[in-house]
Design an enzyme around this catalytic site. Structure first.
Site, PDB file in Angstrom:
ATOM      1  CE1 TYR A  92      -0.052   3.460   9.446  1.00 48.49           C
ATOM      2  CE2 TYR A  92      -0.738   5.123   7.863  1.00 48.49           C
ATOM      3  CZ  TYR A  92       0.031   4.743   8.946  1.00 48.49           C
ATOM      4  OH  TYR A  92       0.863   5.649   9.534  1.00 48.49           O
ATOM      5  CB  CYS A 116      40.662  18.327  17.970  1.00 52.92           C
ATOM      6  SG  CYS A 116      39.070  18.898  18.578  1.00 52.92           S
ATOM      7  CB  CYS A 125      39.370  14.922  18.934  1.00 54.23           C
ATOM      8  SG  CYS A 125      39.984  15.754  20.396  1.00 54.23           S
ATOM      9  CE  LYS A 130      11.051   5.791   3.549  1.00 55.30           C
ATOM     10  NZ  LYS A 130      12.135   6.570   4.042  1.00 55.30           N
ATOM     11  CB  CYS A 165      38.078  17.431  23.425  1.00 55.55           C
ATOM     12  SG  CYS A 165      37.321  18.221  22.004  1.00 55.55           S
ATOM     13  CG  ASP A 172       5.898  12.614   3.125  1.00 50.77           C
ATOM     14  OD1 ASP A 172       6.182  12.445   4.330  1.00 50.77           O
ATOM     15  OD2 ASP A 172       6.582  13.299   2.357  1.00 50.77           O
ATOM     16  CE  LYS A 195       7.394   5.136   5.250  1.00 49.01           C
ATOM     17  NZ  LYS A 195       7.398   6.540   5.620  1.00 49.01           N
ATOM     18  CD  GLU A 207       1.624   8.911   8.089  1.00 51.25           C
ATOM     19  OE1 GLU A 207       1.460   7.975   8.901  1.00 51.25           O
ATOM     20  OE2 GLU A 207       2.714   9.471   7.926  1.00 51.25           O
ATOM     21  CB  CYS A 227      40.567  20.504  22.488  1.00 57.44           C
ATOM     22  SG  CYS A 227      40.997  18.877  21.881  1.00 57.44           S
ATOM     23  CD  GLU A 238      -0.816  -0.269   3.778  1.00 61.74           C
ATOM     24  OE1 GLU A 238      -1.104  -1.475   3.869  1.00 61.74           O
ATOM     25  OE2 GLU A 238      -1.061   0.554   4.662  1.00 61.74           O
TER      26      GLU A 238
END
Ligand code: IVH
Length: 708
Positions: free
Chosen positions: A239, A430, A454, A327, A460, A131, A129, A187, A433, A127
């Site tokens: 759903y 880094c 680091c 997706k 740090c 949004d 999806k 949804e 630091c 089914e």
């Protein structure tokens, strides 16, 4: 003088007027208690009776209707904030499939877990999806009583009044077969047309314009004043479900058919598929339909149709094994890489971030993207396969950015290098630091890791502040009002240096209240939120410590295994003592832990400064022991080992079942083992268990014991 006892039909006009005034006041007061103070004084039934009486009087004397009539109000006056609701069944998310191959793998995994042959029928629903934003709507005796957003999956916001304004959602379900308790999940979304109309109105009124329909739907639902929500065209597809007293079918598709019968909107594009081939075909079909649907979808969700299979498959920590989201390919755009900045994380990892010339990708403006690590910038892939054909990324390059769902935008391709550009020099110090930044070497493989770290540790400031942010974050201590910004502010001001300081902020109340942007009230709210956070579950506490490799799932496993904080910390300290192989063995053998995590734990608990912090922190907290999943189960709290061939369930199903019933599953037999489930071909573990006098049972005995 009250006329409350007089039947509506018997009221004269004067009495009716007085009654309407009384009812308006009384209903407003109850609304206030219910919605704002979370402290209702009367039952829902009594409250409904008041509203009904008000409506009946208004129907008899329409000209007496008051300007502040309760029947014109969707609910009460605007809220100051939403109250929280704990979901009776957690609202989980879905695992992702990005390719057809992933879908075939999904089917194979499901078959394997259920021990099904290729010839055994196995149906899936497929089914769209949607949004939008997910919602859980609870009905009791056919009446809508509560609606909550997903929130963090465990706890959402009470948006009942707002949901009641959505015309597609019935406030009463009359069907004979509608169960006593039923939570529907789905949804909430906004159609493209309504989104456009809303934005036009917003522009005219000089109000904010929404970036996409999803934001518009979310912004409209999360209005403290439900009369605003009422004016927005929100829609819904249902759903799924949460707590239910009965189910109207034995398959996903039968339950959805019942939703439709009961009068709930369900998506017509759901299709029953007999396997991966049909699923990917439906995915293709929906991708073609996508642009013409009139609302946003971002993929296809597949669910195992048989509910008894869903039950057996169960869940991983946050996602079901019986469903997956496939997706659609992500949306892309071309822009310029303007700069590369280095961020220092909690564990000292130096992460490069791309600053991009802002560009719209699928309706959202993107100006940052992750660059992962130095190898990614250099064009070196993880497994010897170069990315972007081995091309490196440089400041000034023209690049392709991609955004997929909620994922952080990525640079997926290089169009061309900028004129006169030169390769990017990854820092060897880094940036915060100035300590040396080095690459980890994997002890086992001898390979250099892609991550540059680091070496400053807690010296740090960046690592310290990230550690504090992690500690207060949503899945950790979740201190309301104490987000990343506040942590940074207090850290810079020297108000918090290490975690225990958070719980001593009370002592600096006046100092905080006097700060810019703070008031007496916001300071007190923060201090109250900190106090409320002192009570914490063991698994959250462990997760909060921010130990490398210990995420939520591992933290839960540890909490379940050790039960309470003293046992946990005691065992961790012991596991680090040389010569105590038993404690280390128990830890590393917890199914799902292993030596990498065990070593990280031992390392953490062997450092004096960590122990100092813990000694200062523990007296501030009240850490609840881990609740065993199913107290009534005969294996609850027991340590179980499975060995040999299992014939009626896969190893993963066995493990999931045992954990659901509150047992701990271990990979090896020790003094702590309570039960060995042995199938044919069991070898050394069986012998060890026999020698140790551990109870040994067969797979059939196991099913008899746990009653399936
Ligand atoms: S099923 C236990 N079906 O996607 C799983 N979810 O990425 C229940 N979503 O949180 C979810 N359309 O908000 C399901 N047809 C659909 C969906 C859907 C959209 C959302 C949902 C969920 C998220 C997971």
């Amino acid at each position: 003088m009250s006329f409350a006892d007089i039947d509506v039909k018997a009221l004269d006009k004067l009495q009716a007027e007085a009654e309407l005034e009384r009812l308006a006041k009384e209903i407003a007061a109850h609304d206030d208690r219910y919605y704002r103070k979370d402290d209702p004084a009367i039952s829902d039934g009594e409250y409904d009776a008041l509203r009904r009486r008000n409506e009946e009087i208004e129907a008899r004397f329409p000209d007496l209707k008051r300007p502040d009539s309760p029947s014109d109000k969707v609910g009460s006056a605007p809220l100051e904030k939403f109250s929280k609701i704990t979901h009776s069944v957690p609202m989980l998310s879905l695992g992702n499939a990005f390719s057809d191959e992933d879908v075939f793998d999904f089917e194979s995994r499901v078959r394997k877990f259920l021990s099904l042959d290729a010839a055994d029928p196995l149906n899936f629903t497929a089914e769209p999806k949607i949004d939008g934003l997910s919602i859980s709507i609870r009905y009791e005796a056919g009446k809508l009583v509560q609606a909550a957003t997903r929130g963090d999956g465990t706890e959402g916001e009470d948006v009942t009044r707002n949901v009641m304004t959505i015309s597609e959602i019935p406030s009463q379900v009359k069907a004979d077969d509608f169960p006593e308790i039923f939570e529907l999940r789905g949804e909430i979304y906004m159609s493209h047309k309504d989104f456009q109309l809303l934005n036009e109105k917003q522009i005219q009124a000089g109000d904010k314009v929404f970036a996409n329909p999803r934001n518009a739907a979310a912004g409209s639902l999360r209005q403290l004043d439900s009369s605003i929500t009422a004016k927005r065209a929100l829609k819904i597809f249902l759903y799924a479900w949460g707590e239910v007293s009965a189910l109207p079918g034995e398959t996903q598709s039968q339950v959805i058919a019942a939703f439709r019968r009961w009068g709930f909107p369900v998506n017509d594009l759901m299709k029953l598929c007999s396997g991966a081939e049909e699923m990917v075909a439906h995915h293709k079909y929906l991708e073609q339909q996508r642009a013409g649907l009139g609302y946003d979808i971002d993929g296809v969700v597949y669910k195992v149709d048989r509910l008894d299979y869903q039950q057996r498959l169960g869940f991983r920590s946050r996602t079901p094994r019986w469903a997956i989201a496939h997706k659609f390919p992500a949306e892309r755009a071309i822009t310029v890489l303007e700069d590369i900045e280095i961020q220092v994380g909690r564990t000292g990892a130096l992460t490069p971030v791309a600053r991009l010339k802002p560009v719209t990708v699928g309706g959202v403006v993107v100006s940052n993207a992750t660059l992962h690590n130095r190898d990614y910038i250099a064009g070196i892939g993880r497994d010897g396969e170069p990315i972007r054909g081995g091309e490196d990324l440089r400041i000034g390059d023209t690049v392709v950015v991609q955004r997929a769902g909620d994922v952080i935008p990525q640079i997926v391709d290089l169009v061309s290098h900028g004129e006169g550009s030169s390769p990017y020099q990854f820092p060897d110090h880094c940036p915060v630091c100035k300590s040396h930044a080095t690459r980890d070497v994997n002890e086992k493989t001898g390979k250099v890791d892609a991550v540059t770290r680091c070496s400053g540790g807690l010296f740090c400031p960046a690592q310290r502040v990230e550690h504090l942010k992690h500690f207060v974050s949503r899945n950790a201590f979740d201190i309301e009002g104490m987000g990343a910004k506040v942590v940074e502010e207090f850290f810079e001001a020297g108000l918090i240096k290490t975690v225990p300081d958070i719980f001593k902020l009370k002592l600096h109340r006046d100092e905080i209240a006097a700060r810019k942007g703070w008031k007496e009230k916001s300071t007190d709210n923060l201090i109250n939120a900190i106090d409320a956070a002192r009570k914490v579950d063991l698994d959250r506490f462990i997760y909060s410590l921010g130990i490398r490799h210990v995420g939520e799932t591992k933290a839960r496993l540890l909490a379940r295994n050790y039960g309470d904080v003293d046992s946990f910390i005691g065992a961790m300290k012991q596991a680090g003592q040389s010569g105590d192989e038993e404690a280390y063995g128990e830890l590393a053998n917890i199914d799902g832990i292993g030596s990498v995590v065990a070593d990280a734990l031992v390392e953490f608990f062997s450092q004096a400064h960590n122990i100092e912090v813990l000694d200062e922190l523990l007296p501030e907290l009240e850490i609840a022991p881990m609740q065993v999943v199913d107290d009534a189960s005969p294996v609850s709290g027991k340590t179980v080992v499975f060995t040999g061939k299992l014939e009626q369930m896969s190893r993963s199903e066995a493990k999931a079942m045992a954990e659901r019933l509150g047992a701990k599953v271990s990979g090896s037999v020790s003094k702590k083992t309570d039960l060995l489930v042995a199938g044919p071909g069991a070898g050394s573990k069986l012998k060890k268990a026999e020698a140790a006098g551990v109870e040994i049972i067969s797979e059939d005995d196991w099913f008899e014991l746990v009653g399936r």
